[in-house]
Structures are given as structure tokens and as C-alpha cells.
Design an enzyme around this catalytic site. Structure first.
Site, short mmCIF file in Angstrom:
data_model
loop_
_atom_site.label_atom_id
_atom_site.label_comp_id
_atom_site.label_asym_id
_atom_site.label_seq_id
_atom_site.Cartn_x
_atom_site.Cartn_y
_atom_site.Cartn_z
NE ARG A 129 -3.87 -2.25 0.17
CZ ARG A 129 -4.48 -2.85 -0.85
NH1 ARG A 129 -4.09 -2.62 -2.09
NH2 ARG A 129 -5.48 -3.68 -0.63
CG ASN A 150 -2.43 -2.70 -6.53
OD1 ASN A 150 -1.47 -3.02 -5.83
ND2 ASN A 150 -3.65 -3.15 -6.30
CG HIS A 192 -6.07 -9.77 -11.19
ND1 HIS A 192 -6.39 -9.57 -9.87
CD2 HIS A 192 -7.24 -9.67 -11.87
CE1 HIS A 192 -7.70 -9.38 -9.76
NE2 HIS A 192 -8.24 -9.43 -10.96
CG HIS A 238 -5.44 -13.99 -7.25
ND1 HIS A 238 -5.86 -13.95 -8.54
CD2 HIS A 238 -5.17 -12.72 -6.89
CE1 HIS A 238 -5.83 -12.69 -8.96
NE2 HIS A 238 -5.41 -11.92 -7.98
CG ASN A 240 -11.24 -9.49 -8.30
OD1 ASN A 240 -11.57 -10.53 -8.87
ND2 ASN A 240 -11.03 -8.36 -8.94
CG ASP A 254 -4.47 -11.04 -3.34
OD1 ASP A 254 -3.88 -9.95 -3.36
OD2 ASP A 254 -5.57 -11.23 -3.92
CG HIS A 273 -9.08 -2.81 1.64
ND1 HIS A 273 -8.67 -1.87 0.72
CD2 HIS A 273 -9.16 -3.98 0.96
CE1 HIS A 273 -8.51 -2.44 -0.46
NE2 HIS A 273 -8.79 -3.72 -0.34
CG PHE A 315 -12.83 -6.99 -5.04
CD1 PHE A 315 -13.71 -8.05 -4.97
CD2 PHE A 315 -13.03 -6.01 -6.02
CE1 PHE A 315 -14.77 -8.16 -5.86
CE2 PHE A 315 -14.09 -6.10 -6.91
CZ PHE A 315 -14.97 -7.18 -6.83
ZN ZN Z 1 -5.16 -9.86 -7.92
#
Ligand code: ZN
Length: 422
Positions: A61, A91, A176, A229, A275, A302, A306, A320
Site C-alpha cells: 500500500r 498498484n 491477475h 490467485h 477478487n 494476496d 483495507h 476487494f
Molecule cells: Zn489480484
């Protein structure tokens, strides 16, 4: 500085070693022997002495979302879960699609992380799936793989070029697997429960179509594509068939996809929203089969932190993802080794050490003399209860709070130094 780990069962799949013995650490490295009379002694009676376990799928994060997790807290969560090396996804904000951001992550990790943090770079600029990121410069900046995780490149021609560039610079592509048109706004597995609860379905085919695409491109480009995943029966079948023909394709499993099925969403608890989504009991059986026969060769979390305020919204609107680092080893030991006897301990350790190290071409995952002394001590029989309130992670979004599990890491050693102990 010398440490001797005594009386443990040393399992080092890279060297096909499984025996009771002593492990020596001298000046931060694994040593064949040690003479030091003042050595620190760690008694590992009843414990497994494993190469430091690796999690190749973690969201830290940072930069950008420091209220969910930071590199420092994510690394502490990793250490508490037994992990000595973690691979973080791109990300972030900014997206890790430039050498500058990769350098920032590596510098930050060197400053504050108590475990090894290895960055990945994006496949496409801004994870937009439209234009390739500068893959060569990302590799020079130190990424161990490229991935658009969280998103999926839909344009097959762009993905082909990504795999070709990745091959040129020698990094694998992690993907992904999600077809946007098939999945639409799906939030849970398309099936009985999505219909009954009136939630938009995320069909298995939405994953399988991309796994098939990746198998075809891995074969076409003769390069490594790793499917993240894996959750669906058809994906396991496609991977099995392609791997049997020698295609350079692989797949990973997260604990929630075997610990829980889609009937767990009945209470609309957003800690069960991830997800790809939780799937059916048949899918879980197929994943166990895939693990047992080696089709699925890597285990990971994964880890997706959050904040509570983000998850405390209606199911459709919630982000997700769930936490993973501090529960995954316990869940996999409990489910794969103890309850279902899908695999034995050596295989489990292999899936967390040599296999990810080989895919990423990193110098880790073994207890060979001369290598960095990254070691995980595991008590495979220890019964414990998950307590989310005591997590090292900054977030609390786990569906496993209060679960009773058998087996966990009890000490994490990075470069010869104990960074966490129970
Ligand atoms: Zn993913």
C-alpha cells in the site's frame, strides 16, 4: 557472530534435505560448520527448520495508501507470519510503473522493513492496459517481475508484447486473470448464492478465459507467465494440460480460496469479499487436486489490507481483498497438511521457498552454505487461535478472526538476525 539451531528437523527442499541436525549461522550467512564456543544456541526441539518462506503476492500500500498499510507495518506482519521475503504489487499511488517509484520503494524498504521486500513493476502505464510500461528500465531498477495485479491487460496483442519484452529482460509476467466483459460488475462467484442473494455474479469463465490466453501466449513467446490467485476448476485443468506439454506457465493458490466457499457470503460480511471471489466446494476440491499433483506450485497470500471505514459499507461498494500474511502459514498447514492431507510438510515448504525463488530467479529459498541466513522455524503441531486485534498489520480485514488452527511459524530469522519470535 555465530548462531547454532539445534535439535530441529531441517527441511530444505532445494537441497533435497530432510533430516534432524544442526544449522549454523556465521556472520549472517548459512555455514557448513562453526567453531565459535560462545555461539548463541536456539533449541528447535519439535520444530521444523525451513529456509525463510517467501510470499510473492503482497500489497504493501505504499506509496499512496499509508492508512491501510505501510512498508514498515506490512514487513512486520510478514515477519509475524514467518516470512523473510515478500514481493509487493505495483498498484500503489503513484503506480510502480517507473524506475523512480521502484527506487523509492527499495529505498524505503531498506530503511524500515525488517524482512526482504522485492518490488514488482507494472505491465502497463498506470495499470491502464493501453500502453506498455518501460519494462527494460523497470528491470534495471530492480523489479523481480511485472504484473498489473488488481487489474488485467485485456488487449491480447499488448499482453503478447509484454511477455516478449519480459523474456528479453529476464523477468516473469504475473497475471491477475479477469476478463472484464465476462465479469462485468461481478462481486461474488456466479452460482447458487449470487442468485439467491441478488449479488452480481463473477463467473469462473471470467478467470479461465484469461488463464487460457496466458497459456497460449506463454507457449507462443516461450516465456514464463504465472497466473495469480487461481480459484476455478477450469483454470486448474488448463494449467495442468499446458504444463504437461512443457509450456512455461504456473499458478498460485491463496488460503481463502480453499478455506472458504461462496456460502460464506450469506451475512454480507465484506471480509468475505475478494477478487477473484470465494467459489464452490467443487472448485475447492479441484484446487486441492491441483496442489496434490503439482499443477499449482506456489502458495501465497494476496495480503490486501483495507481500513475498517472502507470495508464497513454495503457489499457491492466495498473494496476487494483481505489480510493474509499473519494467517496464511497457519491456514495452509492446518488445511493442506493436517485436515485434508493434500500434501506433506516438505511439499508445503517447497511451495513457499524453492518454487517462488525459481520463478522469480531470486537468491533465496534455500539453506545452502554461503547464502543469506533467512530461516523460518515452524511448529507444525502448535494449536493457536487467530487474534486479529493483535496483528502487526495496520488493518483488521480478515474473515479468520477467532479461527483455531494447527501449525504456525514461531521464529523468523532474516540475515541471521531474529526479527520476530512468538
Ligand atoms: Zn489480484
Amino acid at each position: 557472530m555465530t548462531t547454532v539451531i539445534r535439535n530441529g528437523r531441517i527441511i530444505d527442499p532445494a537441497n533435497k534435505r530432510d533430516e534432524f541436525g544442526e544449522l549454523f549461522i556465521v556472520d549472517g550467512k548459512i555455514a557448513a560448520a562453526a567453531k565459535d564456543r560462545d555461539a548463541e544456541v536456539i533449541d528447535a526441539k519439535g520444530l521444523v527448520v525451513a529456509p525463510g518462506v517467501i510470499d510473492l503476492h503482497v500489497h504493501l500500500r505504499e506509496p499512496g495508501f499509508g492508512w491501510k498499510e505501510t512498508i514498515e507495518t506490512g514487513a512486520r506482519a510478514a515477519a509475524a507470519g514467518g516470512f523473510t521475503t515478500i514481493v509487493c504489487m505495483p498498484n500503489t499511488s503513484p503506480v510502480a510503473d517507473s524506475p523512480g517509484t521502484i527506487a523509492w520503494i527499495r529505498d524505503r524498504a531498506a530503511e524500515v522493513a525488517c524482512v526482504n521486500v522485492l518490488p514488482t513493476g507494472a505491465i502497463s502505464k498506470g495499470l491502464m492496459g493501453e500502453e506498455l510500461a518501460p519494462i527494460g528500465s523497470l528491470q534495471q531498477a530492480g523489479v523481480v517481475a511485472i504484473t498489473d495485479d488488481g487489474r488485467c491487460v485485456q488487449n491480447n496483442e499488448l499482453m503478447r508484447r509484454a511477455v516478449e519484452y519480459a523474456r528479453m529482460v529476464g523477468v516473469p509476467v504475473l497475471d491477475h486473470c479477469q476478463d472484464y466483459n465476462l465479469v462485468g460488475n461481478g462481486v461474488v462467484h456466479e452460482g447458487y448464492w449470487s442468485t439467491l442473494l441478488g449479488l452480481p455474479g463473477w463467473p469462473s469463465a471470467g478467470e479461465e478465459v484469461i488463464v487460457m490466453r496466458n497459456a497460449l501466449l506463454a507457449e507462443l513467446c516461450d516465456h514464463y507467465v504465472h497466473c495469480q490467485h487461481i480459484s476455478a476448476t477450469g483454470s486448474v485443468r488448463i494449467l495442468r494440460e499446458a504444463r504437461a506439454r512443457g509450456v512455461k506457465i504456473s499458478g498460485e493458490v491463496c488460503p481463502h480460496h480453499i478455506a472458504l466457499s461462496d456460502d460464506a457470503i450469506q451475512d454480507f460480511d465484506t471480509n468475505f469479499k475478494m477478487n477473484p471471489p470465494l467459489r464452490s466446494k467443487e472448485d475447492i476440491a479441484a484446487i486441492h487436486e491441483g496442489i496434490a499433483d503439482g499443477t499449482l506450485e506456489i502458495l501465497c497470500s494476496d495480503h490486501a489490507p483495507h481500513a475498517q471505514f472502507e470495508k464497513e459499507v454495503e457489499f457491492d461498494a466495498a473494496p476487494f481483498g483481505i489480510l493474509g500474511l499473519e494467517t496464511e502459514l497457519g491456514l495452509f498447514l492446518d488445511l493442506l497438511v493436517h485436515k485434508n492431507k493434500t500434501i506433506g510438510l516438505p511439499r508445503l515448504i517447497e511451495m513457499f521457498t524453492v518454487n517462488p525463488a525459481r520463478l522469480l530467479q531470486i537468491d533465496a529459498g534455500t539453506l545452502s552454505a554461503g547464502r543469506a541466513a533467512d530461516v523460518t522455524l515452524i511448529d507444525p503441531e502448535l494449536e493457536w487461535t487467530v487474534g486479529a486485534s493483535k496483528f502487526q498489520s495496520m488493518s483488521r480485514n480478515t474473515p479468520f478472526d477467532g479461527w483455531k488452527l494447527k501449525g504456525r511459524a514461531v521464529r523468523t530469522i532474516v540475515g541471521g538476525k531474529t526479527v520476530w519470535a512468538l
